[in-house]
Design a protein around this motif. Structure first.
Motif, PDB file in Angstrom:
ATOM      1  N   ILE A 177       0.814  -1.220   0.000  1.00 57.85           N
ATOM      2  CA  ILE A 177       0.000   0.000   0.000  1.00 57.85           C
ATOM      3  C   ILE A 177       0.850   1.274   0.000  1.00 57.85           C
ATOM      4  CG2 ILE A 177      -1.741   1.282   1.319  1.00 57.85           C
ATOM      5  CD1 ILE A 177      -2.734  -1.520   2.309  1.00 57.85           C
ATOM      6  N   TRP A 178       1.908   1.323   0.790  1.00 55.66           N
ATOM      7  CA  TRP A 178       2.726   2.529   0.915  1.00 55.66           C
ATOM      8  C   TRP A 178       4.072   2.431   0.211  1.00 55.66           C
ATOM      9  CZ3 TRP A 178       1.932   3.355   6.908  1.00 55.66           C
ATOM     10  CH2 TRP A 178       0.630   3.858   7.129  1.00 55.66           C
ATOM     11  N   GLY A 179       4.497   1.219  -0.122  1.00 53.60           N
ATOM     12  CA  GLY A 179       5.822   1.039  -0.699  1.00 53.60           C
ATOM     13  C   GLY A 179       5.831   0.870  -2.202  1.00 53.60           C
ATOM     14  N   GLY A 180       4.704   1.220  -2.853  1.00 55.28           N
ATOM     15  CA  GLY A 180       4.627   1.103  -4.303  1.00 55.28           C
ATOM     16  C   GLY A 180       4.243  -0.271  -4.801  1.00 55.28           C
ATOM     17  N   GLY A 181       3.647  -1.082  -3.937  1.00 50.80           N
ATOM     18  CA  GLY A 181       3.266  -2.439  -4.296  1.00 50.80           C
ATOM     19  C   GLY A 181       1.993  -2.514  -5.117  1.00 50.80           C
ATOM     20  N   TRP A 182       1.463  -3.737  -5.254  1.00 51.54           N
ATOM     21  CA  TRP A 182       0.372  -3.981  -6.202  1.00 51.54           C
ATOM     22  C   TRP A 182      -0.919  -3.271  -5.831  1.00 51.54           C
ATOM     23  CZ3 TRP A 182      -4.166  -6.763  -5.072  1.00 51.54           C
ATOM     24  CH2 TRP A 182      -4.199  -7.409  -3.826  1.00 51.54           C
ATOM     25  N   LEU A 183      -1.211  -3.100  -4.556  1.00 43.82           N
ATOM     26  CA  LEU A 183      -2.428  -2.384  -4.176  1.00 43.82           C
ATOM     27  C   LEU A 183      -2.297  -0.892  -4.467  1.00 43.82           C
ATOM     28  CD1 LEU A 183      -3.610  -4.095  -0.853  1.00 43.82           C
ATOM     29  CD2 LEU A 183      -4.836  -4.004  -3.038  1.00 43.82           C
ATOM     30  N   ALA A 184      -1.118  -0.343  -4.251  1.00 42.39           N
ATOM     31  CA  ALA A 184      -0.887   1.072  -4.597  1.00 42.39           C
ATOM     32  C   ALA A 184      -1.077   1.290  -6.092  1.00 42.39           C
ATOM     33  CB  ALA A 184       0.515   1.489  -4.165  1.00 42.39           C
ATOM     34  N   GLU A 185      -0.596   0.350  -6.900  1.00 40.40           N
ATOM     35  CA  GLU A 185      -0.743   0.473  -8.350  1.00 40.40           C
ATOM     36  C   GLU A 185      -2.208   0.416  -8.780  1.00 40.40           C
ATOM     37  OE1 GLU A 185       1.697  -2.620  -9.910  1.00 40.40           O
ATOM     38  OE2 GLU A 185       3.571  -1.521  -9.576  1.00 40.40           O
ATOM     39  N   LYS A 186      -3.020  -0.295  -8.024  1.00 42.12           N
ATOM     40  CA  LYS A 186      -4.450  -0.371  -8.329  1.00 42.12           C
ATOM     41  C   LYS A 186      -5.210   0.882  -7.899  1.00 42.12           C
ATOM     42  CE  LYS A 186      -5.391  -5.341  -8.438  1.00 42.12           C
ATOM     43  NZ  LYS A 186      -6.381  -5.325  -9.518  1.00 42.12           N
ATOM     44  N   GLY A 187      -4.564   1.734  -7.093  1.00 44.78           N
ATOM     45  CA  GLY A 187      -5.213   2.960  -6.641  1.00 44.78           C
ATOM     46  C   GLY A 187      -5.785   2.885  -5.249  1.00 44.78           C
ATOM     47  N   PHE A 188      -5.450   1.840  -4.497  1.00 44.79           N
ATOM     48  CA  PHE A 188      -5.908   1.734  -3.101  1.00 44.79           C
ATOM     49  C   PHE A 188      -5.313   2.878  -2.291  1.00 44.79           C
ATOM     50  CE2 PHE A 188      -5.539   0.338   1.272  1.00 44.79           C
ATOM     51  CZ  PHE A 188      -6.736  -0.314   1.519  1.00 44.79           C
ATOM     52  N   LEU A 189      -6.149   3.511  -1.462  1.00 47.13           N
ATOM     53  CA  LEU A 189      -5.703   4.656  -0.669  1.00 47.13           C
ATOM     54  C   LEU A 189      -5.910   4.402   0.822  1.00 47.13           C
ATOM     55  CD1 LEU A 189      -7.170   7.586  -2.812  1.00 47.13           C
ATOM     56  CD2 LEU A 189      -4.782   6.846  -2.700  1.00 47.13           C
ATOM     57  N   ASP A 190      -4.890   4.698   1.581  1.00 45.05           N
ATOM     58  CA  ASP A 190      -4.963   4.597   3.043  1.00 45.05           C
ATOM     59  C   ASP A 190      -3.954   5.595   3.579  1.00 45.05           C
ATOM     60  OD1 ASP A 190      -5.123   3.960   5.699  1.00 45.05           O
ATOM     61  OD2 ASP A 190      -4.407   1.906   5.496  1.00 45.05           O
ATOM     62  N   PHE A 191      -4.404   6.817   3.817  1.00 40.74           N
ATOM     63  CA  PHE A 191      -3.474   7.907   4.069  1.00 40.74           C
ATOM     64  C   PHE A 191      -2.555   7.641   5.258  1.00 40.74           C
ATOM     65  CE2 PHE A 191      -2.320  12.042   5.958  1.00 40.74           C
ATOM     66  CZ  PHE A 191      -1.550  12.518   4.911  1.00 40.74           C
ATOM     67  N   SER A 307     -11.269   5.282  12.530  1.00 37.70           N
ATOM     68  CA  SER A 307     -12.139   5.401  11.351  1.00 37.70           C
ATOM     69  C   SER A 307     -11.680   6.497  10.395  1.00 37.70           C
ATOM     70  CB  SER A 307     -13.577   5.688  11.796  1.00 37.70           C
ATOM     71  OG  SER A 307     -14.096   4.629  12.571  1.00 37.70           O
ATOM     72  N   ILE A 308     -11.121   7.566  10.922  1.00 32.49           N
ATOM     73  CA  ILE A 308     -10.737   8.690  10.066  1.00 32.49           C
ATOM     74  C   ILE A 308      -9.290   8.587   9.592  1.00 32.49           C
ATOM     75  CG2 ILE A 308      -9.831  10.280  11.836  1.00 32.49           C
ATOM     76  CD1 ILE A 308     -12.203  11.121   8.865  1.00 32.49           C
ATOM     77  N   THR A 309      -8.542   7.610  10.074  1.00 30.86           N
ATOM     78  CA  THR A 309      -7.112   7.536   9.755  1.00 30.86           C
ATOM     79  C   THR A 309      -6.865   7.340   8.267  1.00 30.86           C
ATOM     80  OG1 THR A 309      -6.515   6.787  11.970  1.00 30.86           O
ATOM     81  CG2 THR A 309      -4.993   6.244  10.224  1.00 30.86           C
ATOM     82  N   ALA A 310      -7.657   6.528   7.587  1.00 34.92           N
ATOM     83  CA  ALA A 310      -7.494   6.363   6.133  1.00 34.92           C
ATOM     84  C   ALA A 310      -8.006   7.574   5.344  1.00 34.92           C
ATOM     85  CB  ALA A 310      -8.184   5.090   5.653  1.00 34.92           C
ATOM     86  N   PRO A 311      -9.208   8.086   5.639  1.00 33.44           N
ATOM     87  CA  PRO A 311      -9.772   9.135   4.778  1.00 33.44           C
ATOM     88  C   PRO A 311      -9.491  10.567   5.209  1.00 33.44           C
ATOM     89  CG  PRO A 311     -11.493   8.300   6.223  1.00 33.44           C
ATOM     90  CD  PRO A 311     -10.230   7.540   6.552  1.00 33.44           C
ATOM     91  N   CYS A 312      -8.696  10.791   6.257  1.00 31.91           N
ATOM     92  CA  CYS A 312      -8.543  12.145   6.812  1.00 31.91           C
ATOM     93  C   CYS A 312      -8.029  13.155   5.800  1.00 31.91           C
ATOM     94  CB  CYS A 312      -7.635  12.114   8.047  1.00 31.91           C
ATOM     95  SG  CYS A 312      -5.956  11.504   7.714  1.00 31.91           S
ATOM     96  N   LEU A 365     -13.468   5.997   2.905  1.00 29.19           N
ATOM     97  CA  LEU A 365     -12.769   6.796   1.894  1.00 29.19           C
ATOM     98  C   LEU A 365     -13.413   6.601   0.522  1.00 29.19           C
ATOM     99  CD1 LEU A 365      -8.966   7.278   1.579  1.00 29.19           C
ATOM    100  CD2 LEU A 365     -10.323   6.860  -0.460  1.00 29.19           C
ATOM    101  N   GLY A 366     -13.798   5.360   0.216  1.00 27.75           N
ATOM    102  CA  GLY A 366     -14.451   5.077  -1.059  1.00 27.75           C
ATOM    103  C   GLY A 366     -15.848   5.649  -1.161  1.00 27.75           C
ATOM    104  N   VAL A 391     -11.958  -0.858  -5.100  1.00 30.56           N
ATOM    105  CA  VAL A 391     -10.518  -1.012  -4.854  1.00 30.56           C
ATOM    106  C   VAL A 391     -10.246  -1.100  -3.352  1.00 30.56           C
ATOM    107  CG1 VAL A 391      -8.275   0.133  -5.022  1.00 30.56           C
ATOM    108  CG2 VAL A 391      -9.798   0.108  -6.983  1.00 30.56           C
ATOM    109  N   GLN A 392     -10.936  -0.266  -2.589  1.00 28.07           N
ATOM    110  CA  GLN A 392     -10.771  -0.302  -1.133  1.00 28.07           C
ATOM    111  C   GLN A 392     -11.186  -1.665  -0.583  1.00 28.07           C
ATOM    112  OE1 GLN A 392      -8.985   2.707  -1.386  1.00 28.07           O
ATOM    113  NE2 GLN A 392      -9.634   2.924   0.730  1.00 28.07           N
ATOM    114  N   LEU A 393     -12.287  -2.201  -1.078  1.00 32.40           N
ATOM    115  CA  LEU A 393     -12.769  -3.504  -0.626  1.00 32.40           C
ATOM    116  C   LEU A 393     -11.782  -4.613  -0.989  1.00 32.40           C
ATOM    117  CD1 LEU A 393     -15.055  -5.151   0.676  1.00 32.40           C
ATOM    118  CD2 LEU A 393     -16.135  -5.269  -1.583  1.00 32.40           C
TER     119      LEU A 393
END
Length: 450
Positions: A177-191, A307-312, A365-366, A391-393
């Motif tokens: 998610i944060w290191g440029g892996g496959w979920l990041a490439e798909k557009g998954f967001l988790d701030f 709850s707000i940590t991802a979408p803040c 976030l989604g 993507v989030q799911l």
């Protein structure tokens, strides 16, 4: 407000000319040289902000320790403190040696990193500061599990588990998610980590509590749940306030740049969601149980924060109130469901707070993201369709599968190699004296409610 903005702009222009004059007098009359110097100043300010965020996230270790100690019995307080001290002290060197490289090293097929072990090749001072900041997050993921496994876990087995979550389980998800892996490439967001930190810790907590089984006396022979009250609600409240304060570094520091003015929306949404979560949990418990339950309200504060940590970074202030409020209600329902339906004994509600609300925050976030904020994406409720939500799911499911399988293997290994649970005699006496040879409250008579 507009008057103050006008004054600020005028003063900023004057300060800018003054800065250039000072630079000229210093021999930096060349505009290029002056610009380079200003860039260096901005980078220094960004580094300082990131380090300050790391300080605040480290302080959250104290918050976790106080919450868990307060929500459990006095005879186990030393054990709780020891686990919260050692999961950081053991986990940090293993994250340094292995975990950081897996998380942020050169990507191998988008699955894990393969460089920077022992910080090899990391020589830039900003990168070293970034490691420090991320190490504090790794410690948070590890310590979440402590509360769910409280009052009956073999201390050696807990240290064994800590090595694996810090060195492998958490860093792999972080890379995705944060290191440029496959979920990041798909557009998954988790701030700032509703999934990366909290759901990983929450899944491991739920699995660990299930492997251990309930505390002695928690359930009657016919399966009814019995409350086992914590010994110090004021201590737990202090822990929640510390965590709330630390979260400003957790979320705000995740901009890793003080020159990023989006810090303002991050801190506003974080604050409002936490307050709304507190209200949601307190008033829902009041309706549900007939009394305004303070312990539920305290967990509601944490529920709003998780709850707000991802979408803040991506939602409005109004949306943050809704996200936090629903998180506070959700945590009360989750505590009851996990306890009374699943019959998994989680003494502090860690699974409900971090796992359930971590999932909710990731989905939120989604739903609530607005394109004028942060990453510029739109959620389902703001015209973005289902794409971001799906993507989030997908990310939630992938992280669940990985964490459940790997943490199960670790707890199975601990069970057969070390022994996961203390004996009945040790549990009844309390873990403090048998495991550590110390009492938290020397000179006080501690009675068991078994």
């Amino acid at each position: 407000m507009r008057i103050w903005q006008g004054i600020f702009k005028k003063r900023s222009r004057r300060l800018g000319w003054l800065a250039l004059a000072v630079l000229s007098a210093s021999g930096l009359a060349d505009p290029v040289s002056a610009g380079e110097n200003l860039v260096d100043i901005a980078k220094s300010i960004d580094l300082l902000w990131m380090l300050l965020g790391g300080f605040l996230v480290f302080w959250m270790q104290a918050g976790f320790a106080m919450v868990e100690a307060g929500f459990t019995r006095a005879k186990n307080a030393v054990n709780i403190i020891a686990k919260n001290l050692m999961d950081f002290s053991v986990g940090c060197p293993f994250y340094f040696a292995i975990g950081y490289g897996i998380m942020f090293g050169a990507s191998k097929a988008g699955l894990f990193g393969g460089s920077h072990f022992l910080l090899s090749g990391v020589t830039d001072m900003w990168d070293l500061g970034f490691f420090f900041f991320q190490a504090m997050f790794a410690a948070t993921a590890a310590t979440i599990v402590s509360g769910a496994m409280a009052e009956r876990t073999n201390f050696k087995a807990y240290l064994f588990y800590t090595v694996f979550i810090s060195a492998l389980i958490y860093p792999v998800v972080g890379h995705w998610i944060w290191g440029g892996g496959w979920l990041a490439e798909k557009g998954f967001l988790d701030f700032a980590g509703s999934t990366v930190v909290h759901s990983v810790g929450g899944w491991a907590a739920l699995v660990g509590a299930a492997f251990l089984g309930p505390r002695l006396g928690k359930y009657t022979p016919d399966g009814r749940s019995k409350a086992i009250p914590g010994h110090n609600i004021p201590l737990a409240a202090l822990g929640v306030f510390i965590l709330w304060f630390g979260w400003f570094g957790f979320n705000g520091g995740s901009t890793v740049a003080a020159t990023n003015w989006n810090i303002s929306i991050v801190l506003v949404t974080t604050t409002l969601a936490a307050a709304a979560g507190t209200c949601g949990a307190l008033f829902f418990s009041w309706v549900r149980f007939g009394k305004p339950d303070v312990s539920m309200a305290l967990n509601g504060s944490l529920a709003g924060l998780v709850s707000i940590t991802a979408p803040c970074y991506d939602v409005s202030a109004v949306s943050s109130l809704i996200i936090g409020l629903l998180g506070g209600i959700l945590v009360v329902a989750a505590v009851e469901f996990i306890d009374k339906v699943l019959h998994i004994d989680d003494p502090v509600g860690a699974s409900s707070v971090h796992l359930v609300c971590g999932i909710w925050g990731t989905l939120a976030l989604g739903l609530f993201a607005e394109p004028q904020y942060g990453n510029g994406v739109a959620g389902l409720l703001f015209g973005g369709g289902l794409s971001q939500l799906l993507v989030q799911l997908e990310g939630i499911i992938a992280v669940a599968v990985w964490t459940i399988i790997t943490s199960s293997l670790v707890f199975l290994a601990a069970k057969y190699l070390i022994g996961l649970r203390v004996s009945r005699e040790v549990e009844l006496k309390g873990l403090d004296v048998p495991e550590h040879g110390q009492e938290a409250y020397a000179g006080f008579e501690i009675f068991s409610n078994e």
